[in-house]
Design a protein around this motif. Structure first.
Motif, PDB file in Angstrom:
ATOM      1  N   PHE A 278       0.845  -1.198   0.000  1.00 45.30           N
ATOM      2  CA  PHE A 278       0.000   0.000   0.000  1.00 45.30           C
ATOM      3  C   PHE A 278       0.881   1.249   0.000  1.00 45.30           C
ATOM      4  O   PHE A 278       2.016   1.218   0.495  1.00 45.30           O
ATOM      5  N   GLU A 279       0.343   2.331  -0.532  1.00 47.63           N
ATOM      6  CA  GLU A 279       1.061   3.607  -0.566  1.00 47.63           C
ATOM      7  C   GLU A 279       0.166   4.714  -0.024  1.00 47.63           C
ATOM      8  O   GLU A 279      -1.017   4.790  -0.367  1.00 47.63           O
ATOM      9  N   LEU A 280       0.753   5.563   0.827  1.00 52.44           N
ATOM     10  CA  LEU A 280       0.070   6.743   1.346  1.00 52.44           C
ATOM     11  C   LEU A 280       0.778   7.961   0.780  1.00 52.44           C
ATOM     12  O   LEU A 280       1.937   8.218   1.098  1.00 52.44           O
ATOM     13  N   GLY A 281       0.087   8.713  -0.082  1.00 54.18           N
ATOM     14  CA  GLY A 281       0.720   9.850  -0.740  1.00 54.18           C
ATOM     15  C   GLY A 281       0.037  11.179  -0.501  1.00 54.18           C
ATOM     16  O   GLY A 281       0.513  12.211  -0.980  1.00 54.18           O
ATOM     17  N   ASN A 282      -1.072  11.182   0.247  1.00 55.57           N
ATOM     18  CA  ASN A 282      -1.790  12.429   0.508  1.00 55.57           C
ATOM     19  C   ASN A 282      -1.215  13.112   1.741  1.00 55.57           C
ATOM     20  O   ASN A 282      -1.388  12.621   2.855  1.00 55.57           O
ATOM     21  N   SER A 283      -0.534  14.221   1.541  1.00 53.51           N
ATOM     22  CA  SER A 283       0.069  14.933   2.669  1.00 53.51           C
ATOM     23  C   SER A 283      -0.961  15.838   3.329  1.00 53.51           C
ATOM     24  O   SER A 283      -1.529  16.730   2.681  1.00 53.51           O
ATOM     25  N   TYR A 284      -1.185  15.618   4.612  1.00 48.69           N
ATOM     26  CA  TYR A 284      -2.115  16.438   5.379  1.00 48.69           C
ATOM     27  C   TYR A 284      -1.381  17.508   6.182  1.00 48.69           C
ATOM     28  O   TYR A 284      -1.996  18.283   6.888  1.00 48.69           O
ATOM     29  N   ARG A 285      -0.069  17.537   6.054  1.00 47.33           N
ATOM     30  CA  ARG A 285       0.731  18.472   6.836  1.00 47.33           C
ATOM     31  C   ARG A 285       1.033  19.758   6.079  1.00 47.33           C
ATOM     32  O   ARG A 285       0.833  20.852   6.601  1.00 47.33           O
ATOM     33  N   SER A 286       1.521  19.633   4.856  1.00 46.29           N
ATOM     34  CA  SER A 286       2.138  20.767   4.163  1.00 46.29           C
ATOM     35  C   SER A 286       1.289  21.267   2.996  1.00 46.29           C
ATOM     36  O   SER A 286       0.578  20.493   2.343  1.00 46.29           O
ATOM     37  N   THR A 287       1.406  22.559   2.721  1.00 46.34           N
ATOM     38  CA  THR A 287       0.708  23.161   1.593  1.00 46.34           C
ATOM     39  C   THR A 287       1.361  22.738   0.280  1.00 46.34           C
ATOM     40  O   THR A 287       2.475  22.196   0.252  1.00 46.34           O
ATOM     41  N   ALA A 288       0.676  23.032  -0.821  1.00 48.89           N
ATOM     42  CA  ALA A 288       1.124  22.592  -2.144  1.00 48.89           C
ATOM     43  C   ALA A 288       2.523  23.101  -2.509  1.00 48.89           C
ATOM     44  O   ALA A 288       3.340  22.329  -3.042  1.00 48.89           O
ATOM     45  N   PRO A 289       2.861  24.398  -2.277  1.00 50.20           N
ATOM     46  CA  PRO A 289       4.217  24.836  -2.633  1.00 50.20           C
ATOM     47  C   PRO A 289       5.317  24.086  -1.877  1.00 50.20           C
ATOM     48  O   PRO A 289       6.375  23.806  -2.444  1.00 50.20           O
ATOM     49  N   ILE A 290       5.068  23.748  -0.617  1.00 52.26           N
ATOM     50  CA  ILE A 290       6.065  23.006   0.168  1.00 52.26           C
ATOM     51  C   ILE A 290       6.202  21.589  -0.374  1.00 52.26           C
ATOM     52  O   ILE A 290       7.321  21.068  -0.519  1.00 52.26           O
ATOM     53  N   ILE A 291       5.082  20.956  -0.699  1.00 55.57           N
ATOM     54  CA  ILE A 291       5.122  19.608  -1.251  1.00 55.57           C
ATOM     55  C   ILE A 291       5.806  19.601  -2.617  1.00 55.57           C
ATOM     56  O   ILE A 291       6.578  18.677  -2.935  1.00 55.57           O
ATOM     57  N   LYS A 292       5.570  20.615  -3.407  1.00 54.09           N
ATOM     58  CA  LYS A 292       6.237  20.705  -4.710  1.00 54.09           C
ATOM     59  C   LYS A 292       7.752  20.779  -4.528  1.00 54.09           C
ATOM     60  O   LYS A 292       8.518  20.110  -5.239  1.00 54.09           O
ATOM     61  N   ALA A 293       8.193  21.586  -3.556  1.00 55.24           N
ATOM     62  CA  ALA A 293       9.627  21.687  -3.272  1.00 55.24           C
ATOM     63  C   ALA A 293      10.184  20.351  -2.778  1.00 55.24           C
ATOM     64  O   ALA A 293      11.261  19.918  -3.191  1.00 55.24           O
ATOM     65  N   THR A 309      -3.033  17.898   0.415  1.00 56.91           N
ATOM     66  CA  THR A 309      -4.480  18.047   0.581  1.00 56.91           C
ATOM     67  C   THR A 309      -4.828  19.414   1.145  1.00 56.91           C
ATOM     68  O   THR A 309      -5.998  19.721   1.333  1.00 56.91           O
ATOM     69  N   ARG A 310      -3.801  20.222   1.399  1.00 58.54           N
ATOM     70  CA  ARG A 310      -3.995  21.504   2.071  1.00 58.54           C
ATOM     71  C   ARG A 310      -4.302  22.644   1.099  1.00 58.54           C
ATOM     72  O   ARG A 310      -4.663  23.739   1.509  1.00 58.54           O
ATOM     73  N   GLY A 311      -4.079  22.414  -0.185  1.00 62.61           N
ATOM     74  CA  GLY A 311      -4.283  23.480  -1.147  1.00 62.61           C
ATOM     75  C   GLY A 311      -3.086  24.415  -1.198  1.00 62.61           C
ATOM     76  O   GLY A 311      -2.014  24.119  -0.678  1.00 62.61           O
ATOM     77  N   ASN A 312      -3.288  25.560  -1.829  1.00 62.26           N
ATOM     78  CA  ASN A 312      -2.174  26.489  -2.043  1.00 62.26           C
ATOM     79  C   ASN A 312      -1.809  27.216  -0.761  1.00 62.26           C
ATOM     80  O   ASN A 312      -2.579  27.246   0.209  1.00 62.26           O
ATOM     81  N   GLY A 313      -0.615  27.793  -0.768  1.00 64.10           N
ATOM     82  CA  GLY A 313      -0.132  28.555   0.378  1.00 64.10           C
ATOM     83  C   GLY A 313       0.987  29.466  -0.068  1.00 64.10           C
ATOM     84  O   GLY A 313       1.263  29.582  -1.272  1.00 64.10           O
ATOM     85  N   PRO A 314       1.669  30.118   0.863  1.00 63.93           N
ATOM     86  CA  PRO A 314       2.785  30.996   0.491  1.00 63.93           C
ATOM     87  C   PRO A 314       3.860  30.238  -0.263  1.00 63.93           C
ATOM     88  O   PRO A 314       4.114  29.060   0.004  1.00 63.93           O
ATOM     89  N   ALA A 315       4.477  30.919  -1.213  1.00 61.71           N
ATOM     90  CA  ALA A 315       5.577  30.318  -1.962  1.00 61.71           C
ATOM     91  C   ALA A 315       6.745  30.032  -1.027  1.00 61.71           C
ATOM     92  O   ALA A 315       6.943  30.713  -0.013  1.00 61.71           O
ATOM     93  N   VAL A 316       7.520  29.025  -1.365  1.00 66.37           N
ATOM     94  CA  VAL A 316       8.737  28.738  -0.607  1.00 66.37           C
ATOM     95  C   VAL A 316       9.702  29.897  -0.794  1.00 66.37           C
ATOM     96  O   VAL A 316       9.970  30.332  -1.915  1.00 66.37           O
TER      97      VAL A 316
END
Length: 557
Positions: A278-293, A309-316
């Motif tokens: 099984f794989e868990l890939g949905n991050s409930y901690r960090s916003t999209a820009p952090i996950i992208k980084a 899963t947090r949606g957008n946030g401040p840019a890194v």
């Protein structure tokens, strides 16, 4: 079932699979603890597990406490939750006297004194750094199930870069002497807890049978950090049974230096060919820009690509500074602004690669009256090598100084182990050098701003810096090495000192070591929930040459 209703589809699929071998690849912040606690609770509720025959294994007492608390919240009692060492020690205390008809050796909290005795017997230097490095090598050999002879051959074959001034043949001799010293003193170290229990189960079938009757269902957290010694004991606990669930993330393997390996996680299906995956890939901690980084940093190493899963946030926020002092001052200013805007200090962290990097940020936060706590390391002025160095400087300050402040500080610290360049060998030696070199840099900085300063003035300045440090409080900014930050999270995270040579550290000379440094940055980045600040400086101090370049890991961010 209500127990599973709080899980997302990925988590639920893993939790519903209560039989046979199961491997769960869980990226940072994807709810792995929630998944395995609900899986255990679901197994108990459906009758698949007998709670008193269920053992959940973690790597830290903090993690064990959290898992135990969550199970209690879910109405589950009777399940044992322990660290590897705690579970093995409990069994060893029960069986040792039965098997050997004598009392168990005393468990010592530290092996340093015994390593020092062994080094003396072998006529090897027993200075603090050498003993720490020798202890580290002995620990690594023991958790990798290597005898002194096997360790020597392993190093000579080029399979381990020990990074010591002591030749591998002599390290092996110290290791052998250390085992004799422990035996003569009737004591054992923490590695022996695992090794003794493994030996007893392997050689006394009646003990193995009794342990297997007690525990049938196993869950192991942070499986990427398992050592050969731990895997061997786990295999004996299991016997020929298949009721094992492991969860981990190869991208967070950052303890290879102490014997941890992700091989057992990544090759799990080789040991258990019918394992459910099984794989868990949905991050409930960090916003999209952090996950992208984070995804960009780890690139092809990740077994699971994270999705926020947090949606957008401040840019890194990625910044460079002319020197370390400016970086520390700017970070402290930014922290002050965050606190003034309503962010709780306990939701802010500053992370760094090596402990000596904390000194400047400690001073800058102290200057602003911002409370902080240093996690996983001693405060700069409490480190043994710094205490010794300051005492030497204080003693010398009573004399007449005419060599210039920077020169005399270098002269004095040379007697305590400082050299103009970082030594190539020994992790502890290098960390000590970093601390002493920080004092040299502080002296140079002080001399620039105080042209007529004496050594006595500089020692007074160090005392003032020490006095300005604030005692830890419950609501304080966290300062931590990246290693000490693993498993934690904050609203806002500053990762400082991201220059080539610091991250990746200069001693990371092999491809494997370089990849582990990349994983370190991945771990640091994924500690942040909403705000992530990455920074590096071009020079060590204000009048220094701008010779640094940014870490290759942050290119493209």
């Amino acid at each position: 079932m209500p127990i599973l209703s709080a899980l997302d589809p990925q988590q639920r699929a893993a939790a519903e699979c209560t039989s046979g071998p199961v491997v769960i690849y869980a990226g940072a912040g994807t709810g792995k603890t929630r998944t395995i606690t609900h899986r255990i609770a679901h197994g108990v509720a459906t009758g698949a597990y007998e709670p008193t025959q269920t053992l959940a294994v973690t790597f830290t007492t903090r993690a064990a406490g959290e898992l135990r608390s969550r199970l209690t919240t879910l109405g589950v009692s009777g399940v044992q939750v322990r660290t590897f060492h705690s579970a093995a020690l409990r069994q060893l205390r029960f069986f040792y006297g039965q098997v050997f008809d004598k009392s168990m050796p005393t468990l010592v909290p530290s092996k340093f004194r015994f390593v020092s005795d062994a080094a003396n017997l072998c006529r090897v230097s027993n200075d603090q750094d050498t003993i720490r490095d020798l202890a580290g090598e002995i620990e690594w050999a023991k958790v990798n199930l290597m005898s002194p002879a096997a360790y020597r051959e392993h190093v000579l074959a080029g399979k381990r870069s020990q990074g010591l001034d002591v030749p591998p043949e002599m390290v092996a001799k110290v290791y052998e002497a250390y085992l004799s010293v422990l035996d003569q003193s009737n004591v054992m170290d923490f590695e022996d807890v695992l090794l003794y229990m493994t030996a007893i189960m392997a050689n006394f079938p009646e003990v193995a049978d009794q342990v297997r009757r007690q525990y049938r269902y196993f869950t192991v957290d942070e499986f990427q950090d398992v050592s050969p010694a731990q895997f061997e004991l786990l295999s004996l606990w299991l016997g020929n049974r298949r009721d094992l669930c492991v969860v981990g993330d190869p991208a967070q393997t950052i303890y290879s230096f102490s014997g941890a390996t992700s091989d057992y996680l990544t090759n799990f299906t080789e040991h258990f060919k019918d394992a459910a995956h099984f794989e868990l890939g949905n991050s409930y901690r960090s916003t999209a820009p952090i996950i992208k980084a984070a995804n960009s940093i780890i690139a092809k190493q990740a077994s699971v690509a994270l999705t926020s899963t947090r949606g957008n946030g401040p840019a890194v926020d990625v910044r460079d500074y002319p020197h370390d002092e400016k970086e520390a001052a700017s970070v402290a200013d930014h922290i002050q602004t965050l606190i003034q805007s309503g962010t709780s200090p306990r939701e802010i962290a500053v992370l760094f690669r090596i402990n000596s990097q904390s000194v400047l940020i400690e001073a800058e936060l102290g200057n602003r009256g911002i409370a902080y706590t240093l996690r996983g390391a001693e405060r700069f002025f409490e480190r043994p090598e710094v205490k010794t160095a300051v005492l030497s400087l204080r003693a010398t300050a009573a004399g007449t100084i005419d060599n210039g402040l920077g020169g005399v500080v270098r002269d004095v610290l040379s007697a305590t182990g400082w050299k103009p360049t970082m030594p190539d060998a020994g992790r502890s030696t290098q960390e000590t050098w970093e601390s002493l070199n920080t004092l040299v840099d502080l002296a140079d900085e002080f001399a620039i701003t105080h042209s007529d300063a004496t050594l006595r003035d500089f020692v007074k300045h160090l005392d003032e810096r020490n006095d300005m440090e604030h005692a830890p409080t419950a609501n304080a900014v966290t300062l931590a090495s990246i290693h000490a930050a693993k498993g934690l999270e904050w609203d806002s995270v500053f990762v400082i000192g991201l220059s080539d040579g610091l991250l990746p550290i200069s001693r990371a000379k092999t491809p494997a070591a370089h990849l582990e440094e990349r994983r370190l940055l991945y771990v640091a980045v994924t500690r942040a929930k909403n705000n992530l600040f990455l920074s590096w400086s071009k020079a060590r101090h204000s009048d220094g040459k701008a010779h640094r370049s940014p870490s290759p890991f942050i290119f493209g961010l």
